[in-house]
Scaffold this motif. Structure first.
Motif, PDB file in Angstrom:
ATOM      1  N   GLU A 115      43.912  45.825  49.747  1.00  0.00           N
ATOM      2  CA  GLU A 115      42.981  45.732  48.626  1.00  0.00           C
ATOM      3  C   GLU A 115      43.051  47.311  47.812  1.00  0.00           C
ATOM      4  O   GLU A 115      42.964  47.084  46.603  1.00  0.00           O
ATOM      5  CB  GLU A 115      41.800  45.184  48.942  1.00  0.00           C
ATOM      6  CG  GLU A 115      40.743  44.947  47.948  1.00  0.00           C
ATOM      7  CD  GLU A 115      39.402  44.422  48.462  1.00  0.00           C
ATOM      8  OE1 GLU A 115      38.862  43.682  47.523  1.00  0.00           O
ATOM      9  OE2 GLU A 115      39.183  44.679  49.616  1.00  0.00           O
ATOM     10  N   LEU A 116      42.850  48.121  48.825  1.00  0.00           N
ATOM     11  CA  LEU A 116      42.708  49.427  48.112  1.00  0.00           C
ATOM     12  C   LEU A 116      43.963  49.839  47.420  1.00  0.00           C
ATOM     13  O   LEU A 116      43.853  50.505  46.161  1.00  0.00           O
ATOM     14  CB  LEU A 116      42.611  50.434  49.336  1.00  0.00           C
ATOM     15  CG  LEU A 116      42.763  51.900  49.034  1.00  0.00           C
ATOM     16  CD1 LEU A 116      41.674  52.417  48.288  1.00  0.00           C
ATOM     17  CD2 LEU A 116      42.897  52.833  50.319  1.00  0.00           C
ATOM     18  N   ALA A 117      45.022  49.395  47.764  1.00  0.00           N
ATOM     19  CA  ALA A 117      46.375  49.568  46.931  1.00  0.00           C
ATOM     20  C   ALA A 117      46.314  48.631  45.595  1.00  0.00           C
ATOM     21  O   ALA A 117      46.626  49.597  44.685  1.00  0.00           O
ATOM     22  CB  ALA A 117      47.591  49.336  47.571  1.00  0.00           C
ATOM     23  N   ALA A 118      45.739  47.761  45.638  1.00  0.00           N
ATOM     24  CA  ALA A 118      45.806  46.943  44.546  1.00  0.00           C
ATOM     25  C   ALA A 118      44.660  47.618  43.389  1.00  0.00           C
ATOM     26  O   ALA A 118      45.108  47.568  42.231  1.00  0.00           O
ATOM     27  CB  ALA A 118      45.351  45.355  44.574  1.00  0.00           C
ATOM     28  N   VAL A 119      43.627  47.858  43.841  1.00  0.00           N
ATOM     29  CA  VAL A 119      42.506  48.415  43.036  1.00  0.00           C
ATOM     30  C   VAL A 119      42.936  49.861  42.567  1.00  0.00           C
ATOM     31  O   VAL A 119      42.760  50.017  41.175  1.00  0.00           O
ATOM     32  CB  VAL A 119      41.250  48.374  43.687  1.00  0.00           C
ATOM     33  CG1 VAL A 119      40.069  49.128  42.723  1.00  0.00           C
ATOM     34  CG2 VAL A 119      40.725  47.010  44.159  1.00  0.00           C
ATOM     35  N   THR A 120      43.649  50.501  43.196  1.00  0.00           N
ATOM     36  CA  THR A 120      44.031  51.796  42.734  1.00  0.00           C
ATOM     37  C   THR A 120      45.143  51.732  41.853  1.00  0.00           C
ATOM     38  O   THR A 120      44.989  52.480  40.711  1.00  0.00           O
ATOM     39  CB  THR A 120      44.626  52.553  44.004  1.00  0.00           C
ATOM     40  OG1 THR A 120      43.784  52.828  45.077  1.00  0.00           O
ATOM     41  CG2 THR A 120      45.163  54.069  43.678  1.00  0.00           C
ATOM     42  N   ARG A 121      45.835  50.545  41.953  1.00  0.00           N
ATOM     43  CA  ARG A 121      47.164  50.590  40.884  1.00  0.00           C
ATOM     44  C   ARG A 121      46.448  50.024  39.671  1.00  0.00           C
ATOM     45  O   ARG A 121      46.819  50.256  38.510  1.00  0.00           O
ATOM     46  CB  ARG A 121      47.816  49.310  41.445  1.00  0.00           C
ATOM     47  CG  ARG A 121      48.992  48.937  40.534  1.00  0.00           C
ATOM     48  CD  ARG A 121      49.573  47.550  40.987  1.00  0.00           C
ATOM     49  NE  ARG A 121      49.743  47.267  42.528  1.00  0.00           N
ATOM     50  CZ  ARG A 121      49.168  46.329  42.860  1.00  0.00           C
ATOM     51  NH1 ARG A 121      48.718  45.183  42.304  1.00  0.00           N
ATOM     52  NH2 ARG A 121      49.368  46.197  44.304  1.00  0.00           N
ATOM     53  N   ASP A 122      45.299  49.420  39.718  1.00  0.00           N
ATOM     54  CA  ASP A 122      44.451  48.694  38.530  1.00  0.00           C
ATOM     55  C   ASP A 122      44.413  49.930  37.504  1.00  0.00           C
ATOM     56  O   ASP A 122      44.280  49.757  36.372  1.00  0.00           O
ATOM     57  CB  ASP A 122      43.376  47.925  38.876  1.00  0.00           C
ATOM     58  CG  ASP A 122      42.558  47.468  37.638  1.00  0.00           C
ATOM     59  OD1 ASP A 122      43.169  46.382  37.160  1.00  0.00           O
ATOM     60  OD2 ASP A 122      41.786  47.852  37.422  1.00  0.00           O
TER      61      ASP A 122
END
Length: 420
Positions: free
Chosen positions: A217-224
């Motif tokens: 989830e951290l990676a996904a939100v950072t990517r966003d």
């Protein structure tokens, strides 16, 4: 010089928008000495060292590595500092963001040391690690791309000789020669697709460790935020928080809580955003629209959050946005209609992605040049960057004409073949 003259926290917002932060006025020599001392302290006794960009994406990589090494710092180390900052901002007693980094006289140290670096200081970071880190460390480089291999060749070799292993995780656009050279130096280099992954994504999938869902989830939100997808409002929280506090604090918070930030951190972010929005509005109000080739380019000046300003200019009809900063650098942002930001930046001492790039034109010879920069709201820098847009537009036109000519030549050949 009176300290108050360079303390931007005491300035009115219009003046704060037009002048650089306090750190700008410290000589590079003092910064270099202080940086060297901090690196020596950070890497002392470490088992791994991470050289990373200090935005949310680079620091997300550091958080992943500390999780893998079981080396995340305790949140309690920073909690009281955050609460004190909230109390100051609630009383409307802010300090300059550059002084509000949560660092203590003796900051806590993790066995996975963080060495912050930017695109223009990567060579120095590698040199300092080679000089001060213990033999046999695991060395990682995250969210950084060298403009040229020759620029870091000697420093990377020295750091590699010291380290037991060297891994490099990034998502910027690399040229094939640099990729080959870094790998030939013995580095485990993984470069993700710059328009699909952030560096936290690349690090997550590259490390041989079973990360739980919090990290996905951290990676996904950072990517966003890093890829400017803007589908998850939490990504703005991560980006702002990483920008406003010390890297150690950010890494500890996301390493402990993931994207579900504690209440006191959310309070701090909301209080800081009041001023952030005012600085954005000041920059947007100064913007001018320029027609260059097929593109409408919005150009403005000010200390501000460049992504939000660029988004506002896109809503006003720009294909690209140029945000010139008081410190002399500039951010170039594109859109679906303009994916050549890195090409423009490359012509003025910079680089980056097709839709997000940065540069600092080499036009500042002395403080009079900076004084002119501040009082004219970056007039010379704007002119230099707009000329770079014109050159890119000319190149695009020339390529288009060449392609048209080639197509015409192919058509003539086909007609000749049919007649025969």
């Amino acid at each position: 010089m009176d300290d108050e003259l360079i303390d931007s926290a005491s300035l009115s917002l219009p003046r704060k928008s037009q002048l650089p932060g306090t750190g700008f006025f410290y000589p590079d020599s003092l910064d270099e000495d202080r940086t060297e001392e901090r690196v020596a302290e950070a890497v002392d006794g470490s088992e791994a060292v991470v050289i990373a960009d200090t935005d949310a994406d680079g620091l997300g990589c550091v958080a992943l590595l500390r999780e893998m090494y079981d080396a995340t710092l305790e949140w309690a180390t920073f909690e009281s500092d955050v609460a004190a900052r909230v109390e100051r901002w609630e009383r409307d007693v802010p300090v300059d963001a550059e002084d509000e980094d949560g660092e203590e006289d003796e900051p806590p140290r993790s066995t996975v040391a963080l060495v912050g670096a930017g695109p223009y200081s990567l060579d120095e970071a590698l040199e300092n690690v080679a000089e001060y880190a213990p033999d046999g460390i695991d060395l990682y480089v995250c969210d950084l791309c060298p403009d040229e291999y020759a620029w870091i060749e000697d420093e990377l070799a020295a750091a590699s000789d010291l380290a037991a292993s060297v891994a490099w995780y990034d998502h910027h656009q690399w040229d094939d020669e640099t990729v080959a050279a870094v790998r030939e130096a013995g580095v485990d280099l993984v470069v993700g697709e710059s328009d699909e992954e952030c560096s936290t994504d690349v690090t997550l999938r590259s490390l041989d460790y079973d990360f739980d869902e919090q990290w996905v989830e951290l990676a996904a939100v950072t990517r966003d935020h890093d890829l400017w997808q803007k589908e998850d409002p939490r990504s703005d929280d991560l980006a702002d928080y990483a920008y406003w506090v010390s890297p150690e604090e950010y890494v500890t918070v996301v390493g402990t809580f993931g994207v579900d930030l504690p209440e006191v951190v959310e309070q701090y972010i909301e209080l800081r955003r009041v001023e952030k929005q005012e600085l954005i509005e000041a920059a947007v109000s100064r913007a001018e629209m320029k027609q260059i080739g097929p593109w409408t380019v919005g150009v403005t000046y000010g200390r501000c959050s460049q992504n939000e300003v660029a988004e506002a200019l896109r809503e006003q009809g720009s294909d690209a946005a140029v945000i010139v900063k008081p410190a002399g650098s500039a951010s170039i942002r594109g859109s679906e209609g303009f994916e050549l930001a890195h090409e423009v930046a490359g012509k003025v001492n910079g680089g980056g992605h097709p839709r997000a790039a940065g540069c600092k034109p080499d036009i500042y010879d002395d403080m009079l040049d900076y004084a002119h920069h501040w009082t004219t709201q970056g007039a010379t820098t704007k002119r230099v960057i707009l000329r770079a847009f014109e050159r890119v537009a000319d190149e695009v036109t020339a390529e288009s004409e060449e392609d048209t000519a080639d197509e015409g030549s192919d058509a003539d050949e086909d007609e000749t073949d049919e007649s025969e």
